[in-house]
Write a protein that holds these residues in place. Sequence first.
Motif, short mmCIF file in Angstrom:
data_model
loop_
_atom_site.label_atom_id
_atom_site.label_comp_id
_atom_site.label_asym_id
_atom_site.label_seq_id
_atom_site.Cartn_x
_atom_site.Cartn_y
_atom_site.Cartn_z
N THR A 12 0.83 -1.21 0.00
CA THR A 12 0.00 0.00 0.00
C THR A 12 0.86 1.25 0.00
O THR A 12 0.64 2.19 -0.78
N GLU B 286 2.59 1.93 -3.24
CA GLU B 286 1.70 2.52 -4.24
C GLU B 286 1.39 3.98 -3.94
O GLU B 286 1.32 4.81 -4.85
N LEU B 287 1.23 4.31 -2.65
CA LEU B 287 1.02 5.72 -2.27
C LEU B 287 2.17 6.60 -2.76
O LEU B 287 1.95 7.67 -3.34
N THR C 96 4.33 5.92 -5.08
CA THR C 96 4.35 5.92 -6.54
C THR C 96 3.39 6.97 -7.08
O THR C 96 3.71 7.72 -8.01
N GLY C 97 2.20 7.05 -6.49
CA GLY C 97 1.22 8.03 -6.93
C GLY C 97 1.70 9.45 -6.71
O GLY C 97 1.50 10.33 -7.56
N ARG D 167 4.36 10.07 -9.23
CA ARG D 167 3.76 10.22 -10.57
C ARG D 167 3.18 11.62 -10.74
O ARG D 167 3.34 12.27 -11.77
N ARG E 258 -4.79 7.55 -12.76
CA ARG E 258 -3.85 6.66 -12.07
C ARG E 258 -3.34 7.30 -10.78
O ARG E 258 -3.20 6.63 -9.76
N GLN F 292 -6.00 7.13 -8.06
CA GLN F 292 -6.17 5.76 -7.57
C GLN F 292 -5.03 5.39 -6.62
O GLN F 292 -5.25 4.79 -5.57
N GLU F 293 -3.83 5.80 -6.98
CA GLU F 293 -2.66 5.47 -6.16
C GLU F 293 -2.59 6.31 -4.88
O GLU F 293 -2.19 5.82 -3.83
N LYS F 294 -2.98 7.57 -4.98
CA LYS F 294 -2.87 8.45 -3.81
C LYS F 294 -4.08 8.38 -2.89
O LYS F 294 -3.95 8.55 -1.68
N VAL G 19 -6.06 3.67 -2.96
CA VAL G 19 -5.41 2.51 -2.35
C VAL G 19 -5.50 2.53 -0.83
O VAL G 19 -5.62 1.47 -0.20
N ARG H 134 -11.22 0.93 -3.64
CA ARG H 134 -10.54 1.62 -4.76
C ARG H 134 -11.54 2.45 -5.56
O ARG H 134 -11.30 3.62 -5.86
#
Length: 362
Positions: free
Chosen positions: A177, A180-181, A183-184, A187, A204, A207-209, A212, A240
């Motif tokens: 998790t 992914e946070l 990564t968001g 990004r 995207r 969804q990631e920030k 998730v 999600r």
Amino acid sequence: MASHSANTAAPATTAAPGAATSATSAQTTAIPTAPAAPDLGSPELNAAMTAGLQNAETVLHRQLAQGEDFLVDKISHLAVAGGKRFRVMFALLAGMYGPRSMSDDVVNASVVVELTHLATLYHDDVMDEADRRRGAESANARWNNSVAILAGDYLFAVASDMMAELGTGTVKHFAATFRELVTGQMRETVGCEPGGDEIEHYMRVIQEKTGVLIASAGYLGSMHAGAPDEVRDALFRFGRHMGQVFQIVDDIIDIWSDPKDSGKVPGTDLREGVWTLPVLYALREDGAAGDRLREILTGPVTDDALVDEALSLIRASEGREKAEADVERYRQLAEEELDALPAGEVTDALRALLTLSLKRLG
């Protein structure tokens, strides 16, 4: 899974002994009252959620009070400022699909998610150079960026300590998790690659920030309650999709809301140089209006007259209609996951939460 757990709310008196004691002693340690939950459609469910939210609030503030004196006011700043505790509520509701509803582990898992959410807010405010958060001065404005960053880091440490007590399964899930946070956030910071689709990139990112962490609340709450794998996975996917709905609704509110109703000043995101979904759709439009909007939105807009002009151009575009179409798409995906869950009061309550988010659009 016991079908009773999914269909009937556990009464408030079924909370684990340790959690119940925490809620009682909160009154003697000046721990704030938990935010009120919306009506979940059942007196028993409402009572169970009220007790569970207070237990979680007690655990949260006691965890924040354990640091050095010079730390406590800083790491508690945003928790004391308020918040809806939506992720906590979702985790507690998800726990009602298992036989260990409202157990200490379910409550602690909900607090882990909330601590992580709070930590990201400290860091977001530094990156956005925000002055206000939850109606109060942001930590970076009250102290400085270094203090805000370190406060967020400390909250991650507190959450990690709690995760270790919950077991390696929780640690492993939350590592994914957190990856992914970040990564968001990266990004969003790096931006869309040249020639890439700005709207796909934005979807995207949110969804990631956003998605998730809400998804993880549902997963961990149900996991620690002993719900079966298929229920955990459905709740994760539902979270999600619900996160996408919530964020896009917020995007629309930022442009079209009445400050008296929303408490937000329209165009806040524009002033911060953040182009949300309706804005991205408006920027794609051809013609003089689209050309003018692209001319204005080359970066953060600080001039009030230009903000007003940009808002007028966006409101005259098809940005809202297209964003609302995306909201409906994610709502349908969320509904599909609810249909896969056991029918009953808890699933009905999750459906009501989803509907409540849509009502904010007016």
